[in-house]
Enzyme design. Structure first.
Site, PDB file in Angstrom:
ATOM      1  N   ASP A  64       0.844  -1.203   0.000  1.00  0.00           N
ATOM      2  CA  ASP A  64       0.000   0.000   0.000  1.00  0.00           C
ATOM      3  C   ASP A  64       0.876   1.248   0.000  1.00  0.00           C
ATOM      4  O   ASP A  64       1.634   1.481   0.949  1.00  0.00           O
ATOM      5  CB  ASP A  64      -0.894  -0.023   1.237  1.00  0.00           C
ATOM      6  CG  ASP A  64      -1.950   1.062   1.241  1.00  0.00           C
ATOM      7  OD1 ASP A  64      -1.865   1.982   0.412  1.00  0.00           O
ATOM      8  OD2 ASP A  64      -2.858   0.990   2.095  1.00  0.00           O
ATOM      9  N   ASN A  91       2.222   6.584  -9.526  1.00  0.00           N
ATOM     10  CA  ASN A  91       1.035   6.370 -10.348  1.00  0.00           C
ATOM     11  C   ASN A  91      -0.147   5.831  -9.557  1.00  0.00           C
ATOM     12  O   ASN A  91      -1.293   6.104  -9.901  1.00  0.00           O
ATOM     13  CB  ASN A  91       1.375   5.386 -11.476  1.00  0.00           C
ATOM     14  CG  ASN A  91       0.140   4.773 -12.093  1.00  0.00           C
ATOM     15  OD1 ASN A  91      -0.525   5.371 -12.938  1.00  0.00           O
ATOM     16  ND2 ASN A  91      -0.192   3.551 -11.667  1.00  0.00           N
ATOM     17  N   TYR A 156     -10.714  13.463  -5.306  1.00  0.00           N
ATOM     18  CA  TYR A 156      -9.783  13.064  -6.370  1.00  0.00           C
ATOM     19  C   TYR A 156      -9.127  14.294  -7.001  1.00  0.00           C
ATOM     20  O   TYR A 156      -7.903  14.357  -7.161  1.00  0.00           O
ATOM     21  CB  TYR A 156     -10.538  12.263  -7.429  1.00  0.00           C
ATOM     22  CG  TYR A 156      -9.690  11.786  -8.578  1.00  0.00           C
ATOM     23  CD1 TYR A 156      -8.916  10.637  -8.463  1.00  0.00           C
ATOM     24  CD2 TYR A 156      -9.676  12.467  -9.794  1.00  0.00           C
ATOM     25  CE1 TYR A 156      -8.145  10.186  -9.522  1.00  0.00           C
ATOM     26  CE2 TYR A 156      -8.909  12.025 -10.853  1.00  0.00           C
ATOM     27  CZ  TYR A 156      -8.147  10.883 -10.721  1.00  0.00           C
ATOM     28  OH  TYR A 156      -7.387  10.453 -11.774  1.00  0.00           O
ATOM     29  N   LYS A 160      -5.107  15.506  -6.983  1.00  0.00           N
ATOM     30  CA  LYS A 160      -4.326  15.741  -8.196  1.00  0.00           C
ATOM     31  C   LYS A 160      -3.791  17.173  -8.229  1.00  0.00           C
ATOM     32  O   LYS A 160      -2.676  17.418  -8.706  1.00  0.00           O
ATOM     33  CB  LYS A 160      -5.179  15.464  -9.430  1.00  0.00           C
ATOM     34  CG  LYS A 160      -5.550  13.986  -9.605  1.00  0.00           C
ATOM     35  CD  LYS A 160      -4.335  13.083  -9.643  1.00  0.00           C
ATOM     36  CE  LYS A 160      -4.703  11.631  -9.904  1.00  0.00           C
ATOM     37  NZ  LYS A 160      -3.525  10.742  -9.920  1.00  0.00           N
TER      38      LYS A 160
END
Length: 262
Positions: A64, A91, A156, A160
């Site tokens: 993880d 990634n 999310y 980013k």
């Protein structure tokens, strides 16, 4: 050009999707490739098989990236096994589609634990080993949602955006040590991460808005990573390379042609 022979690379989340495609591409360009991936042993085996078929070594470990001790352990094992570290690609991530008011605190923190903190841990592990050697390539996978947000993906998008800031600030800080730090921003891409979100209606909208008229596959992103990892990109740092088929620049709204004035 783009020869990575003998380079030592880590790609997190390389058991599927974009990470798998990047890991295989780096291996086929000549790099030994390691990965820390959360799930998908079959996909990890597939990636390792392709990399070994190219004559390179692999080290894939299930774990993880939101656990800094596991990230550090992988980096140390790469260093022990291959004698150093040249390329690190952050990634690994996951996508939660949830309205902002319905999202729980745990869901918010879990998203950022992987999509932001995991990238911090990777950058730290990589930089700690690259600074003494005086060279290295760090590549972070961001997203075009940073500049073209979608609803119900606040955690999310926030993650980013944070990774973009991490990329640019580290690019300045590490440049004097011979290390470049760049990002790849995918557009709509078919992966296991997006399979549930890409309903037929969503796909139709994407295909209408993307100028090249198709959603990307993971292999469409791999070449960008090979370039940024190579010596040919030695003067590129702090850059976010958008790979989206032209989606973010498309301003077409269906105007009719202006009638002739003559």
């Amino acid at each position: 050009m783009f020869d990575l022979t003998g380079k030592r690379a880590v790609v997190t989340g390389a058991s599927s999707g974009i990470g798998q495609a990047i890991a295989v591409a780096l291996g086929q360009a000549g790099a030994n490739v390691a990965s820390l991936y959360l799930a998908g042993r079959e996909g990890a085996d597939e990636a390792e098989s392709e990399i070994r078929a190219a004559g390179r070594d692999t080290l894939f470990v299930q774990g993880d990236t939101s656990d800094h001790e596991q990230v550090e352990a992988l980096a140390s094992e790469v260093e022990r096994r291959w004698g150093g570290l040249d390329i690190w690609v952050n990634n690994a991530g996951w996508l939660l589609i949830r309205s902002f008011l319905d999202m729980t605190h745990d869901e918010w923190h879990r998203q950022l634990a992987t999509n932001l903190h995991g990238y911090f841990y990777g950058c730290r592990a990589a930089a700690a080993r690259m600074v003494p050697s005086g060279s290295g390539r760090i590549i972070n996978v961001t997203s075009i949602t940073r500049v073209q947000p979608v609803s119900q993906a606040t955690a999310y998008v926030t993650g980013k955006g944070g990774v973009h800031g991490l990329t640019t600030s580290l690019a300045v800080e590490l440049a004097g040590h011979g290390i470049t730090v760049n990002a790849i921003a995918p557009g709509a891409t078919d992966t296991g991460l997006t399979a549930g979100a890409y309903t037929p209606d969503v796909r139709a909208v994407y295909e209408a808005r993307i100028p090249v008229n198709r959603i990307a596959g993971p292999s469409d992103l791999a070449g960008a990573a090979v370039f940024l990892a190579s010596d040919e990109a030695r003067y590129v740092t702090g850059h976010e390379l958008v790979v989206d088929g032209g989606m973010t620049l498309n301003g077409d709204v269906g105007f009719d042609e202006t009638p002739s004035s003559t």
